[in-house]
Design an enzyme around this catalytic site. Sequence first.
Site, PDB file in Angstrom:
ATOM      1  N   ASP A 123       0.635  -1.186   0.032  1.00  0.00           N
ATOM      2  CA  ASP A 123      -0.080   0.014  -0.019  1.00  0.00           C
ATOM      3  C   ASP A 123       0.914   1.196   0.010  1.00  0.00           C
ATOM      4  O   ASP A 123       2.133   1.114   0.206  1.00  0.00           O
ATOM      5  CB  ASP A 123      -0.741   0.053   1.384  1.00  0.00           C
ATOM      6  CG  ASP A 123      -1.800   1.036   1.425  1.00  0.00           C
ATOM      7  OD1 ASP A 123      -2.463   1.441   0.389  1.00  0.00           O
ATOM      8  OD2 ASP A 123      -1.708   1.799   2.705  1.00  0.00           O
TER       9      ASP A 123
ATOM     10  N   ASP B  11      -1.715  -0.712   5.878  1.00  0.00           N
ATOM     11  CA  ASP B  11      -2.203   0.014   7.234  1.00  0.00           C
ATOM     12  C   ASP B  11      -3.834   0.001   7.642  1.00  0.00           C
ATOM     13  O   ASP B  11      -4.087   0.627   8.517  1.00  0.00           O
ATOM     14  CB  ASP B  11      -1.426   1.150   7.463  1.00  0.00           C
ATOM     15  CG  ASP B  11      -2.181   2.344   6.608  1.00  0.00           C
ATOM     16  OD1 ASP B  11      -2.208   2.214   5.378  1.00  0.00           O
ATOM     17  OD2 ASP B  11      -2.482   3.398   7.192  1.00  0.00           O
TER      18      ASP B  11
END
Length: 215
Positions: free
Chosen positions: A8, A167
């Site tokens: 990410d 996250d």
Amino acid sequence: MTEAVIFDLDGTLLNTCDDLGAALNHTLSLHGFAQVAKERYSPAISNGVKALLEVGFGTELEKLDQALLRQQVLDHYAQNIAVHSHCFDGVNALLEGLESKGISVAIMTNKPTFLTLPLLTKIPELAHIQVIVCGDTLDEAKPSPKPLLHAAAQLKVDARNCVYVGDAERDIQAARAAEMRSVTALWGYIPSKSIALSWGADLNLTNPEALLKHI
């Protein structure tokens, strides 16, 4: 056997918090609202512009032109996209370690292409990453597994031999659906450690370099 690690972007590779927060606070000031402190807006970063607006405008948001507010945040952010943004500590060492092990790397983010690519040009440590899948690359974004599977295909690697690091809960959901090993970046914009641990990732790491021990 791990052949590739897919990351990410916001809250995982890059600390973009201050630039996104500045865009929110700029928009708040345009409409006469009070500024929001970093500790309030940072947990919302990974959930997109709407989440930022909810933090800033609270219950007043439903009375306002949300499309206008969103555009004002995006416009300010696009014009100031990498004033403060930088890689988290340990990211460069992790990327170098993966390269030394012959492990491929890609980025898969829900951030749209028109923001992702200009941002990456400002970050030298990420300039070598060639496989980049954005939130609008396909017709579905995370938590759909499609973008992750697309990234694996671009890398020419079996998805089951990939690790995905993120996250947010949608990152872990997407990795699970794609049959990839999942890693929660506890150094990112998680709502709290206890909530992040409840997502059930295969690994929960407090710093990027720690991943090298699990490859």
